[in-house]
Scaffold this active site. Structure first.
Site, PDB file in Angstrom:
ATOM      1  CG  HIS A 101    -101.113 -10.945  30.685  1.00 47.11           C
ATOM      2  ND1 HIS A 101    -102.437 -11.179  30.992  1.00 47.11           N
ATOM      3  CD2 HIS A 101    -101.042 -10.897  29.325  1.00 47.11           C
ATOM      4  CE1 HIS A 101    -103.137 -11.251  29.880  1.00 47.11           C
ATOM      5  NE2 HIS A 101    -102.314 -11.090  28.846  1.00 47.11           N
ATOM      6  CD  GLU A 102     -96.910 -11.617  27.235  1.00 50.29           C
ATOM      7  OE1 GLU A 102     -96.885 -12.637  26.516  1.00 50.29           O
ATOM      8  OE2 GLU A 102     -97.522 -10.571  26.913  1.00 50.29           O
ATOM      9  CB  THR A 103     -95.184 -16.838  32.322  1.00 49.68           C
ATOM     10  OG1 THR A 103     -95.290 -16.122  33.567  1.00 49.68           O
ATOM     11  CG2 THR A 103     -94.082 -16.221  31.471  1.00 49.68           C
TER      12      THR A 103
END
Length: 268
Positions: free
Chosen positions: A131-133
């Site tokens: 999700h973050e990347t």
């Protein structure tokens, strides 16, 4: 005749025990079994010692095997990692930056993590990494350089002139106080050189693991929702339901791939 029957019974018992230990050639072993150098599953030194391919391998002396051969390496396989990063577009900077080997190398600098990690924890961690990347597409936060992440009231880790502390790496490490504390723990000058996180993939994963061990792992037993709150609490309580649901989808997907139950309390 009685002796012949006894021999047959003993032989069948042996086959039963053998099939219990040797599940399949070329492995695909249960999580608690090792894949031997010859491609069979078992738990003795013949399977978990010299030449062990995967599972809870150990050296001939009985200690955990070198990087890649222990539990973290057997869970985060190249196929599992590729299944995530291959979903990133061809033009993504992270596609030529993040690697499975750099994660394993970073993980092995945290022995408390590498030697005790579970499949559910890996599913949790990689759901957040994804999700973050954007499936390991981004190394740095989008438009991060234009944002101010300097807490001037924090005198323990003062901002260096001209340096930006925006999100970098698989967990998007942000703020001067996090760069300072993380760098101090890893013996790296991240306060003075925050760009190290976006120029060295092993360092990037080490920063993610540092944040994980300090802020996320302590709440793992509370359910996946608690880990969302630990990483980005602003998404919780209706703050960003779309982001929360995306994280949960990734988590469920990876739990399915790794053969574990997601457990309760998935949302926040």
């Amino acid at each position: 005749m009685a002796l012949t029957k006894l021999s047959l019974v003993l032989f069948l018992c042996f086959l039963g025990l053998y099939s219990e230990t040797v599940k399949s050639q070329n492995c695909g072993c249960a999580p608690n079994l090792c894949c031997s150098q010859f491609g069979y599953c078992g738990s003795t030194d013949a399977y978990c010692g010299t030449g062990c391919r995967s599972g809870p391998c150990r050296s001939p002396g009985g200690t955990p095997s070198p990087p890649g051969g222990g539990s973290v390496g057997s869970i985060v396989t190249q196929a599992f990692f590729n299944g995530i990063i291959n979903q990133a577009g061809g033009g993504c900077a992270g596609k030529n930056f993040y690697t499975r080997d750099s994660f394993i190398n970073a993980a092995n600098t945290f022995p408390n993590f590498a030697n005790s990690v579970t499949r559910r924890e890996i599913a949790t961690m990689f759901a957040h990494f994804t999700h973050e990347t954007g499936h390991f597409c981004y190394i740095e936060e989008i438009n991060g350089a234009s944002r101010d992440y300097c807490d001037e009231n924090n005198r323990q880790y003062p901002c260096a002139p001209g340096k930006g502390y925006f999100g970098r790496g698989p967990i998007q490490l942000s703020w001067n106080y996090n760069y300072g504390a993380c760098g101090q723990s890893l013996n790296l000058n991240l306060l003075g050189q925050p760009e190290l996180v976006s120029s060295n993939p092993t360092v990037a994963f080490r920063t993610g693991l540092w944040f994980w061990m300090n802020s996320v792992r302590p709440v793992l037993n509370q359910g996946f929702g608690a880990t969302i709150r630990a990483i980005n609490g602003m998404e919780c309580n209706g703050g960003n339901s779309g982001a929360v649901n995306a994280r949960i989808r990734y988590y469920r997907d990876y739990c399915g791939q790794l053969g574990v139950d997601p457990g309760p309390n998935l949302s926040c």
